[in-house]
Write a protein that holds these residues in place. Structure first.
Motif, short mmCIF file in Angstrom:
data_model
loop_
_atom_site.label_atom_id
_atom_site.label_comp_id
_atom_site.label_asym_id
_atom_site.label_seq_id
_atom_site.Cartn_x
_atom_site.Cartn_y
_atom_site.Cartn_z
N ILE A 52 -18.84 -11.36 -46.07
CA ILE A 52 -20.27 -11.24 -46.39
C ILE A 52 -20.90 -12.63 -46.46
O ILE A 52 -21.99 -12.85 -45.94
N VAL A 53 -20.20 -13.57 -47.09
CA VAL A 53 -20.71 -14.94 -47.19
C VAL A 53 -20.94 -15.51 -45.79
O VAL A 53 -22.02 -16.03 -45.49
N GLN A 54 -19.93 -15.44 -44.94
CA GLN A 54 -20.07 -16.03 -43.60
C GLN A 54 -21.17 -15.35 -42.80
O GLN A 54 -22.01 -16.03 -42.19
N LYS A 55 -21.19 -14.03 -42.79
CA LYS A 55 -22.20 -13.30 -42.01
C LYS A 55 -23.60 -13.61 -42.54
O LYS A 55 -24.52 -13.85 -41.77
N GLY A 56 -23.75 -13.65 -43.86
CA GLY A 56 -25.06 -13.95 -44.44
C GLY A 56 -25.54 -15.34 -44.08
O GLY A 56 -26.70 -15.53 -43.69
N VAL A 57 -24.67 -16.32 -44.20
CA VAL A 57 -25.06 -17.70 -43.88
C VAL A 57 -25.39 -17.82 -42.39
O VAL A 57 -26.39 -18.45 -42.01
N GLU A 58 -24.59 -17.20 -41.53
CA GLU A 58 -24.87 -17.24 -40.09
C GLU A 58 -26.21 -16.58 -39.77
O GLU A 58 -26.96 -17.09 -38.94
N ARG A 59 -26.51 -15.46 -40.43
CA ARG A 59 -27.79 -14.77 -40.17
C ARG A 59 -28.97 -15.63 -40.60
O ARG A 59 -30.08 -15.45 -40.12
N MET A 60 -28.74 -16.57 -41.53
CA MET A 60 -29.81 -17.48 -41.97
C MET A 60 -29.79 -18.79 -41.17
O MET A 60 -30.48 -19.73 -41.51
N GLY A 61 -28.98 -18.85 -40.11
CA GLY A 61 -28.96 -20.02 -39.25
C GLY A 61 -28.11 -21.16 -39.77
O GLY A 61 -28.28 -22.31 -39.33
N GLY A 62 -27.20 -20.88 -40.67
CA GLY A 62 -26.38 -21.93 -41.26
C GLY A 62 -24.92 -21.84 -40.90
O GLY A 62 -24.51 -21.08 -40.02
N GLN A 63 -24.13 -22.65 -41.59
CA GLN A 63 -22.69 -22.69 -41.41
C GLN A 63 -22.02 -22.62 -42.77
O GLN A 63 -22.64 -22.97 -43.78
N VAL A 64 -20.74 -22.23 -42.76
CA VAL A 64 -19.97 -22.12 -44.00
C VAL A 64 -18.57 -22.66 -43.75
O VAL A 64 -18.08 -22.64 -42.62
N GLY A 65 -17.94 -23.17 -44.80
CA GLY A 65 -16.57 -23.67 -44.65
C GLY A 65 -15.90 -23.82 -46.00
O GLY A 65 -16.50 -23.58 -47.05
N VAL A 66 -14.64 -24.24 -45.94
CA VAL A 66 -13.86 -24.43 -47.17
C VAL A 66 -12.90 -25.59 -46.98
O VAL A 66 -12.39 -25.80 -45.88
N GLU A 67 -12.70 -26.32 -48.05
CA GLU A 67 -11.67 -27.35 -48.12
C GLU A 67 -10.80 -26.98 -49.30
O GLU A 67 -11.31 -26.71 -50.39
N SER A 68 -9.47 -26.95 -49.09
CA SER A 68 -8.60 -26.50 -50.17
C SER A 68 -7.15 -26.83 -49.87
O SER A 68 -6.79 -27.09 -48.72
N SER A 69 -6.36 -26.78 -50.91
CA SER A 69 -4.90 -26.80 -50.79
C SER A 69 -4.35 -26.00 -51.97
O SER A 69 -4.96 -25.97 -53.04
N PRO A 70 -3.20 -25.34 -51.77
CA PRO A 70 -2.66 -24.49 -52.84
C PRO A 70 -2.47 -25.26 -54.15
O PRO A 70 -1.98 -26.39 -54.16
N GLY A 71 -2.94 -24.64 -55.23
CA GLY A 71 -2.80 -25.22 -56.56
C GLY A 71 -3.83 -26.27 -56.91
O GLY A 71 -3.82 -26.80 -58.02
N HIS A 72 -4.74 -26.56 -55.98
CA HIS A 72 -5.73 -27.61 -56.23
C HIS A 72 -7.17 -27.12 -56.07
O HIS A 72 -8.08 -27.91 -55.84
N GLY A 73 -7.38 -25.83 -56.19
CA GLY A 73 -8.73 -25.29 -56.15
C GLY A 73 -9.30 -25.23 -54.75
O GLY A 73 -8.65 -25.57 -53.77
N CYS A 74 -10.54 -24.78 -54.70
CA CYS A 74 -11.28 -24.64 -53.44
C CYS A 74 -12.60 -25.37 -53.55
O CYS A 74 -13.19 -25.45 -54.63
N ARG A 75 -13.05 -25.83 -52.41
CA ARG A 75 -14.38 -26.43 -52.29
C ARG A 75 -15.09 -25.70 -51.15
O ARG A 75 -15.00 -26.09 -50.00
N PHE A 76 -15.73 -24.59 -51.49
CA PHE A 76 -16.51 -23.84 -50.49
C PHE A 76 -17.88 -24.49 -50.34
O PHE A 76 -18.43 -25.00 -51.31
N TRP A 77 -18.40 -24.45 -49.13
CA TRP A 77 -19.73 -25.00 -48.88
C TRP A 77 -20.45 -24.13 -47.86
O TRP A 77 -19.83 -23.42 -47.09
#
Length: 169
Positions: free
Chosen positions: A138-163
């Motif tokens: 839903i996040v990706q589809k919604g952002v794409e429908r608004m003309g944007g991009q989405v991504g994530v930076e992460s590694s196991p045990g060190h949290g996520c950085r979604f943008w």
């Protein structure tokens, strides 16, 4: 089953519904989402930090609310047992775009799975974490429908950085 049907309907609405882009104040959206999640934040003893500036972006307000709600819900949910969630919301201007970050202290995602998490019905964790596997789709589809991009930076045990990035208004 109710959650699955609800998420499928949300995905269908975002995929096929009319998405008219207007000026949306990010601060208003952040405040609305944090207000809706206040009980979860309190129950999980979470710490949420939000730091502006919160610019105005070109978006569909209901879709943007759903996108941020899903990212925040995941940040509060996917933490190790007995670890209070810590979530940071912030923005960064990148040319004609604004990137909003949702950073957490959760369980993280291995690099090989970071693109897969945006696919429908993808669940990378065991059953102790509730979910339908549709929230990030839903996040990706919604952002794409608004003309944007989405991504994530992460590694196991060190949290996520979604943008996600949306065009400045």
């Amino acid at each position: 089953m109710d959650s699955l049907l609800s998420d499928l309907l949300a995905f269908s609405r975002i995929s096929q519904g009319l998405v008219e882009l207007t000026a949306v104040n990010l601060e208003t959206v952040v405040e609305s989402v944090l207000s809706r999640l206040q009980k979860d934040i309190r129950d999980k003893n979470a710490r949420v930090k939000s730091s502006g500036p919160w610019p105005v972006v070109l978006a569909h307000e209901a879709t943007l609310n759903q996108v941020l709600f899903n990212l925040m819900s995941n940040a509060l949910k996917f933490v190790a047992p007995d670890v209070p969630p810590v979530v940071q919301l912030r923005t960064e201007e990148k040319g004609a775009f604004v990137r909003l970050w949702v950073e957490d202290n959760g369980i993280g995602i291995a690099p090989g799975y970071q693109e897969q998490v945006f696919q429908v019905f993808t669940r990378l964790v065991d059953e102790k974490y509730q979910g339908t596997g549709i929230g990030l789709a839903i996040v990706q589809k919604g952002v794409e429908r608004m003309g944007g991009q989405v991504g994530v930076e992460s590694s196991p045990g060190h949290g996520c950085r979604f943008w996600f990035e949306l065009r400045k208004f």
